[in-house]
Design a protein around this motif. Structure first.
Motif, short mmCIF file in Angstrom:
data_model
loop_
_atom_site.label_atom_id
_atom_site.label_comp_id
_atom_site.label_asym_id
_atom_site.label_seq_id
_atom_site.Cartn_x
_atom_site.Cartn_y
_atom_site.Cartn_z
N ILE A 46 0.88 -1.24 -0.04
CA ILE A 46 0.13 -0.04 0.21
C ILE A 46 0.76 1.18 0.04
O ILE A 46 1.83 1.24 0.31
N TRP A 47 0.31 2.44 -0.54
CA TRP A 47 1.15 3.56 -0.41
C TRP A 47 0.82 4.42 0.82
O TRP A 47 1.80 4.88 1.46
N HIS B 281 9.06 -4.99 2.43
CA HIS B 281 9.55 -3.75 1.77
C HIS B 281 9.10 -2.25 2.42
O HIS B 281 7.91 -2.20 2.84
N GLY B 282 9.84 -1.16 2.18
CA GLY B 282 9.55 0.19 2.44
C GLY B 282 9.65 0.69 4.01
O GLY B 282 9.39 1.60 4.24
N TRP B 283 9.59 -0.37 4.83
CA TRP B 283 9.84 0.15 6.14
C TRP B 283 11.08 0.58 6.66
O TRP B 283 11.40 1.20 7.79
N ILE C 293 2.53 7.60 5.95
CA ILE C 293 1.75 8.36 5.04
C ILE C 293 2.75 8.95 3.89
O ILE C 293 2.08 9.74 3.24
N ASP C 294 4.16 8.63 3.69
CA ASP C 294 4.65 9.06 2.69
C ASP C 294 4.52 8.34 1.54
O ASP C 294 5.13 7.13 1.49
N CYS C 295 3.85 9.12 0.65
CA CYS C 295 3.34 8.40 -0.83
C CYS C 295 4.35 8.40 -1.75
O CYS C 295 4.18 7.95 -2.91
N THR C 296 5.72 8.49 -1.61
CA THR C 296 6.70 8.50 -2.49
C THR C 296 7.30 6.90 -2.63
O THR C 296 8.07 6.70 -3.55
#
Length: 285
Positions: free
Chosen positions: A157-158, A201-203, A258-261
């Motif tokens: 999710i974004w 991923h992303g954390w 909530i950083d949508c990059t």
């Protein structure tokens, strides 16, 4: 005549010795109960096995009332659905020490058996999760590793946001709030625990923000990167203090990234725990 007097004296001495032979059964129950008031519940239950007198003393209402939290009547009515006066105090303590679910089974409350302190847990199903109804992002997966038998699993999710609320009457004291999270998707294969980390991923790009607020004015915010893939971790969201035991307190807790990059995924959200703050090091060290 001298022999007769001697016999009488020996008989009296024997009777005196018999009278002096006392045991634990001769201790008044009221005295034992007074001592029990200063012992922990497990110690009382062990001593109750000694004999009839100790067992009787262990049933005294005034003993167990000292082990119950000040809001026990509220708990009995809200959680057990009973009249507090319909249960003896020992039974009240025993029932409240069990895991008692309420609000549709998505929240749980229990007393610590050693201290009688209040503990709470809120399932992921009782929280508002952005995108939870879209199966492209989230799924509820069954697992034996959750006290609620299911967790919310994020695939990708974004905008990541989880918000929960609880309105409850707490005994006075300091409490800590924790999110129980897991990077990776745990499961069992051939009876052994395995964990799929493919979607994690992303954390490590941006930290997750944890927030806590109460109706009594407490507000706290902190940030933390998620860590330890493959293990359940309790992330501390903050502490709050209760001064008035007769008032209901509303608590709001949240976590967001909530950083949508970039997208993020591969996360299990199990529940939120609320413990007395003194349990913090003991439970999660």
């Amino acid at each position: 005549m001298g022999a007769g007097v001697s016999s009488d004296l020996d008989a009296q001495k024997g009777n005196t010795n018999l009278q002096l032979k006392t045991g634990l059964n001769d201790v008044p129950e009221s005295c034992i109960s007074s001592i029990f008031m200063y012992l922990d519940p497990p110690e009382i239950c062990k001593l109750a096995r000694l004999n009839k007198a100790f067992r009787g003393a262990s049933l005294a209402d005034f003993v167990w009332e000292t082990k119950l939290p000040s809001n026990y009547r509220y708990l009995v009515e809200k959680v057990l659905g009973r009249n507090p006066d319909s249960l003896c105090k020992k039974e009240t303590f025993a029932r409240l020490c069990s895991s008692n679910r309420f609000d549709g089974g998505n929240k749980e409350v229990w007393l610590d058996k050693n201290s009688g302190k209040l503990c709470l847990s809120v399932s992921a199903k009782a929280m508002k999760i952005t995108g939870i109804d879209d199966r492209r992002y989230w799924n509820h997966i069954p697992t034996e590793e959750s006290r609620f038998e299911t967790v919310a699993y994020l695939q990708q999710i974004w905008w990541f946001e989880v918000v929960g609320e609880l309105e409850f009457e707490f005994p006075p004291g300091s409490y800590s709030v924790f999110f129980r999270l897991h990077l990776g998707k745990p499961s069992k294969r051939f009876g052994r625990r395995v964990c799929n980390l493919d979607q994690v991923h992303g954390w490590n790009t941006k930290p997750v923000r944890f927030q806590l607020s109460t109706s009594t004015g407490h507000q706290i915010s902190s940030e933390c990167y998620l860590y330890e893939p493959g293990n359940w971790v309790h992330y501390h969201a903050g502490d709050f203090v209760i001064d008035d035991s007769n008032a209901t307190t509303k608590i709001k807790f949240s976590m967001m990234q909530i950083d949508c990059t970039h997208t993020k995924g591969g996360l299990c959200v199990d529940s939120v725990f609320i413990y007395p703050s003194e349990f913090r090091q003991m439970r999660f060290k």
